[in-house]
Design an enzyme around this catalytic site. Structure first.
Site, PDB file in Angstrom:
ATOM      1  N   THR A 199       2.762 -38.295   8.491  1.00 56.91           N
ATOM      2  CA  THR A 199       3.512 -37.037   8.595  1.00 56.91           C
ATOM      3  C   THR A 199       2.806 -35.902   7.865  1.00 56.91           C
ATOM      4  O   THR A 199       2.036 -36.135   6.935  1.00 56.91           O
ATOM      5  CB  THR A 199       4.958 -37.189   8.059  1.00 56.91           C
ATOM      6  N   ARG A 200       3.079 -34.677   8.341  1.00 55.71           N
ATOM      7  CA  ARG A 200       2.578 -33.483   7.649  1.00 55.71           C
ATOM      8  C   ARG A 200       3.748 -32.546   7.359  1.00 55.71           C
ATOM      9  O   ARG A 200       3.563 -31.388   7.029  1.00 55.71           O
ATOM     10  CB  ARG A 200       1.522 -32.748   8.485  1.00 55.71           C
ATOM     11  N   HIS A 204      13.252 -36.071   6.347  1.00 58.18           N
ATOM     12  CA  HIS A 204      14.701 -35.978   6.222  1.00 58.18           C
ATOM     13  C   HIS A 204      15.305 -37.320   6.641  1.00 58.18           C
ATOM     14  O   HIS A 204      14.586 -38.289   6.869  1.00 58.18           O
ATOM     15  CB  HIS A 204      15.222 -34.824   7.083  1.00 58.18           C
ATOM     16  N   HIS A 207      13.831 -39.247   9.627  1.00 60.82           N
ATOM     17  CA  HIS A 207      12.548 -39.940   9.409  1.00 60.82           C
ATOM     18  C   HIS A 207      12.765 -41.257   8.687  1.00 60.82           C
ATOM     19  O   HIS A 207      12.101 -42.260   8.966  1.00 60.82           O
ATOM     20  CB  HIS A 207      11.594 -39.056   8.597  1.00 60.82           C
ATOM     21  N   GLY A 292       5.026 -40.882  17.350  1.00 62.10           N
ATOM     22  CA  GLY A 292       6.248 -40.255  17.867  1.00 62.10           C
ATOM     23  C   GLY A 292       5.948 -39.260  18.959  1.00 62.10           C
ATOM     24  O   GLY A 292       4.873 -39.260  19.566  1.00 62.10           O
ATOM     25  N   ARG A 293       6.930 -38.411  19.168  1.00 66.57           N
ATOM     26  CA  ARG A 293       6.804 -37.372  20.180  1.00 66.57           C
ATOM     27  C   ARG A 293       5.807 -36.322  19.683  1.00 66.57           C
ATOM     28  O   ARG A 293       5.830 -35.945  18.520  1.00 66.57           O
ATOM     29  CB  ARG A 293       8.199 -36.743  20.341  1.00 66.57           C
ATOM     30  N   HIS A 295       2.651 -36.232  18.811  1.00 67.01           N
ATOM     31  CA  HIS A 295       1.934 -36.611  17.592  1.00 67.01           C
ATOM     32  C   HIS A 295       0.726 -35.684  17.377  1.00 67.01           C
ATOM     33  O   HIS A 295      -0.078 -35.483  18.265  1.00 67.01           O
ATOM     34  CB  HIS A 295       1.462 -38.069  17.737  1.00 67.01           C
ATOM     35  N   GLU A 435      -0.589   6.793 -14.010  1.00 68.64           N
ATOM     36  CA  GLU A 435      -1.244   7.105 -15.280  1.00 68.64           C
ATOM     37  C   GLU A 435      -1.500   5.830 -16.118  1.00 68.64           C
ATOM     38  O   GLU A 435      -2.569   5.661 -16.699  1.00 68.64           O
ATOM     39  CB  GLU A 435      -0.286   8.019 -16.040  1.00 68.64           C
ATOM     40  N   ILE A 478      -0.739   7.948  -6.710  1.00 65.50           N
ATOM     41  CA  ILE A 478      -0.805   8.930  -5.612  1.00 65.50           C
ATOM     42  C   ILE A 478      -1.064   8.180  -4.304  1.00 65.50           C
ATOM     43  O   ILE A 478      -0.402   8.410  -3.310  1.00 65.50           O
ATOM     44  CB  ILE A 478      -1.912   9.978  -5.881  1.00 65.50           C
ATOM     45  N   ALA A 479      -2.051   7.275  -4.329  1.00 61.34           N
ATOM     46  CA  ALA A 479      -2.414   6.464  -3.150  1.00 61.34           C
ATOM     47  C   ALA A 479      -2.521   7.322  -1.894  1.00 61.34           C
ATOM     48  O   ALA A 479      -1.695   7.207  -0.981  1.00 61.34           O
ATOM     49  CB  ALA A 479      -1.412   5.330  -2.959  1.00 61.34           C
TER      50      ALA A 479
HETATM   51  S1  PPS Z   1      -5.155   7.463  -6.829  1.00 61.81           S
HETATM   52  O1  PPS Z   1      -5.728   8.364  -5.814  1.00 61.81           O
HETATM   53  O2  PPS Z   1      -3.924   6.836  -6.345  1.00 61.81           O
HETATM   54  O3  PPS Z   1      -6.142   6.508  -7.313  1.00 61.81           O
HETATM   55  O4  PPS Z   1      -4.719   8.406  -8.020  1.00 61.81           O
HETATM   56  P1  PPS Z   1      -3.877   8.011  -9.305  1.00 61.81           P
HETATM   57  O5  PPS Z   1      -4.509   6.837  -9.968  1.00 61.81           O
HETATM   58  O6  PPS Z   1      -2.441   7.833  -8.948  1.00 61.81           O
HETATM   59  O7  PPS Z   1      -4.002   9.266 -10.217  1.00 61.81           O
HETATM   60  C1  PPS Z   1      -3.455   9.250 -11.513  1.00 61.81           C
HETATM   61  C2  PPS Z   1      -3.460  10.586 -12.193  1.00 61.81           C
HETATM   62  O8  PPS Z   1      -4.795  11.056 -12.270  1.00 61.81           O
HETATM   63  C3  PPS Z   1      -4.785  12.481 -12.391  1.00 61.81           C
HETATM   64  N1  PPS Z   1      -5.993  12.999 -11.702  1.00 61.81           N
HETATM   65  C4  PPS Z   1      -6.185  13.177 -10.383  1.00 61.81           C
HETATM   66  N2  PPS Z   1      -5.359  13.022  -9.324  1.00 61.81           N
HETATM   67  C5  PPS Z   1      -5.849  13.311  -8.113  1.00 61.81           C
HETATM   68  N3  PPS Z   1      -7.097  13.771  -7.876  1.00 61.81           N
HETATM   69  C6  PPS Z   1      -7.946  13.946  -8.901  1.00 61.81           C
HETATM   70  N4  PPS Z   1      -9.201  14.389  -8.663  1.00 61.81           N
HETATM   71  C7  PPS Z   1      -7.497  13.651 -10.214  1.00 61.81           C
HETATM   72  N5  PPS Z   1      -8.078  13.728 -11.430  1.00 61.81           N
HETATM   73  C8  PPS Z   1      -7.133  13.312 -12.314  1.00 61.81           C
HETATM   74  C9  PPS Z   1      -3.501  12.955 -11.753  1.00 61.81           C
HETATM   75  O9  PPS Z   1      -2.879  13.786 -12.700  1.00 61.81           O
HETATM   76  C10 PPS Z   1      -2.690  11.678 -11.461  1.00 61.81           C
HETATM   77  O10 PPS Z   1      -1.429  11.799 -12.087  1.00 61.81           O
HETATM   78  P2  PPS Z   1      -0.059  11.245 -11.565  1.00 61.81           P
HETATM   79  O11 PPS Z   1       0.921  11.775 -12.536  1.00 61.81           O
HETATM   80  O12 PPS Z   1      -0.147   9.749 -11.635  1.00 61.81           O
HETATM   81  O13 PPS Z   1       0.175  11.748 -10.179  1.00 61.81           O
END
Ligand code: PPS
Length: 574
Positions: A199-200, A204, A207, A292-293, A295, A435, A478-479
């Site tokens: 079995t893999r 229950h 079995h 079994g069925r 397999h 931050e 920020i991403a």
């Molecule tokens: S990222 O793009 O997601 O990697 O940025 P992040 O790590 O969230 O940024 C953190 C804080 O860095 C300050 N900061 C800058 N932000 C954007 N662009 C530039 N060039 C930059 N230099 C410094 C900025 O105040 C970010 O602050 P928070 O408060 O986290 O938004």
């Protein structure tokens, strides 16, 4: 008496090579070497301990072709799945390997030399032919065909092996037994008729009933021999399954059954695989084997049709019954009859009698939602183990990922959400503010696209690990890039919930909010590449929630997020 091994002799290479083992170990230090893949490691372990008797190494081209074409080794012995050592051509060239070379085979986990391969030949497979001959179709919906194209190297190396050491295991060591050990156990217990069960999946009540019926009908004892090597992608992990098997063993009458783990790399090859499984069980000394069925069935092909018919595997094993010299015990699916509180093979249920069943999909659904799993289906001990491994949403982790411009207010939302989740209780909550991450994890990084991607990927990794551990994680960088955010979603979703919240505060408002003055400095050209000023912010195309704190108060935004979590069952009644 345990059954005679396939081919007449147990090829226990550890015993055979014991007198020269020290010499081989020294020689391995002087040889070129490779680290085995996971599958090769499983295959080698079973070659070395004789589970793959009569093999004494990896197949030569002649044997490989013969297995593909005739389901036999070139000497005529029945053998259905080719065991080859695949290597990249580059490695062969770099190591200067030739016919006649000796190559050390090392365990990838700890670098130990396990064996020396004496190379007899190199050959390039026709993968399409291999897929069609072995699995019936060159269709990547078949896990072994997918593996063939994505993982299998292009050159196969044949040759015999000499044993240096057994691979070291650290899990369930006592329950792992080689053919020689299992044969010795059968002798000690005086078991002359042993019916093996493969079995893999978790076991229950059905079995347990099935194996006891098989034992009763053949006056035999029972060997539960589950696969703990490689199974079908998506299967329940072997750690959970072995705990389940251990919990089910006391449900057999004392002395009737034993559990032994098999480090096999399955191919999900249906009929061919069933014959291979029977050969392996014969080598472990079993006299009977339950098929079994469906397999070792791989499921449906890319057109949504089953790769193999439900009883194709049984038919092929029965066709070779005499040659296999292990008695096949064919089994229909068992079903539960609530009126008489018993299990019966589906073809023995009289017309009009009520039956009950819980499919694998339904079981997974109940585990996911926490819905009850009745005692007629499984034992409470088994259900408890499965629930531990599949906690309901309320116990799973999740990540809320807030993305938005600097000073958009995402930190305030993140902090308020943390407080709200702390009030809810049940999980520890971690805050990953942009931050903080920049200080603690990414202090060496700047703000180029590459550096931002690395920063977000680190956040994704941490969020994934926290989610996996069942915590709540709130991230607020920020991403600015969609692609990086999607990768975080992929990482985290493997372990639990993921919610992307776009904090869509207009830039003018962010500039007004910003008391640190960074926007002004960016506008003045003192900071280059600042998000929203002279660097891009890609708006999320498909967030789970889009909020704007200039029109919605933070408390309401937090409530919206809480509603999402409640909708999906991550918070609520415990
Ligand atoms: S990222 O793009 O997601 O990697 O940025 P992040 O790590 O969230 O940024 C953190 C804080 O860095 C300050 N900061 C800058 N932000 C954007 N662009 C530039 N060039 C930059 N230099 C410094 C900025 O105040 C970010 O602050 P928070 O408060 O986290 O938004």
């Amino acid at each position: 008496m345990a059954n005679t091994p396939h081919g007449g002799v147990l090829k226990d290479l550890h015993t055979r090579d014991a007198p020269i083992q020290a010499q081989l170990r020294d020689e391995a230090e002087t040889l070129p070497y490779i680290s085995l893949t996971e599958r090769q490691l499983c295959d080698l372990e079973l070659i070395l301990n004789g589970a793959f008797s009569p093999l004494e190494g990896f197949l030569s081209k002649k044997d490989y072709d013969s297995v593909l074409d005739n389901m036999r080794l070139s000497d005529g012995t029945l053998w259905t799945i080719p065991i080859y050592l695949d290597l990249p051509k580059d490695t062969i060239d770099q190591l200067g390997l030739k016919v006649g070379s000796r190559l050390a085979l090392r365990d990838p986990r700890n670098d130990t030399a396990l064996a020396i391969l004496y190379i007899s030949d190199f050959y390039r497979p026709d993968k399409e032919r291999e897929a069609i001959k072995l699995y019936g179709a060159n269709d990547k919906a078949h896990p072994a065909v997918a593996y063939l194209w994505s993982h299998t190297n292009d050159t196969y190396v044949g040759g015999s092996v000499q044993a240096i050491a057994e691979p070291q295991h650290y899990d369930y060591v006592a329950a792992r037994r080689s053919p020689a050990e299992l044969r010795a156990l059968f002798k000690k217990l005086n078991w002359s008729r042993v019916v093996a069960f493969q079995t893999r999946n978790p076991m229950h009540r059905a079995h347990r009933e099935l194996t006891v019926r098989a034992a009763r009908s053949r006056h035999a004892n029972v060997l539960i021999q589950p696969v703990v090597g490689l199974t079908k992608p998506g299967d329940i992990d072997h750690f959970t399954r072995v705990r389940v098997y251990q919990a089910i063993m006391p449900k057999y009458p004392n002395g009737m059954a034993t559990l032994s783990l098999l480090p096999l790399a399955m191919r999900m090859g249906g009929p061919r695989e069933a014959v291979w499984h029977a050969i392996i069980r014969k080598n472990f000394g079993a006299t009977h084997f339950i098929v079994g069925r469906d397999h070792a069935g791989p499921g449906k092909n890319s057109l949504g049709v089953d790769f193999y018919g439900p009883y194709e595997a049984q038919d092929l094993v029965l066709k070779f019954a005499d040659e296999l010299a292990i008695e096949v015990v064919p089994f229909q699916m068992l079903t539960y009859l609530p009126d008489t509180d018993e299990y019966r093979p589906i073809d023995e249920v009289p017309d009009g009698v009520r039956t009950l069943n819980i499919s694998g999909t339904e079981l997974r659904r109940r585990l996911k939602t926490g819905a009850p799993i009745p005692e007629w289906f499984s034992y409470p001990e088994v259900v408890r183990i499965l629930r531990e491994a599949n906690p309901p949403r309320i116990k799973q982790g999740f990540t809320v990922f807030l993305t938005g411009l600097h000073a958009s207010g995402k930190d305030a939302i993140a902090r308020a959400l943390q407080v709200s989740l702390n009030q809810e209780g049940g999980r520890s909550t971690t805050l990953l503010l942009g931050e903080t991450i920049r200080q603690e994890l990414s202090s060496e990084l700047g703000f180029t696209k590459r550096e931002r991607d690395i920063n977000i990927s680190r956040i994704g990794f941490v969020a994934g690990e926290l989610t996996r551990a069942g915590a709540a994680c709130i991230a607020a960088p920020i991403a600015p890039y969609e692609d990086a955010r999607n990768k975080v979603r992929d990482t985290v979703s493997r372990w639990g919930g993921f919610y992307l919240v776009h904090v869509a505060t207009p830039l003018e408002q962010c500039i007004k909010n910003d008391r640190s003055g960074v926007y002004k400095r960016a506008q003045a050209g003192e900071i280059k590449g600042f998000t929203g000023i002279d660097d891009v912010y890609e708006e999320p195309s498909n967030p789970d929630l889009r909020v704007d704190p200039t029109v919605t108060p933070v408390s309401q935004i937090v409530h919206e997020i809480v509603l999402l979590l409640e909708r999906d069952g991550y918070i609520g009644e415990r």
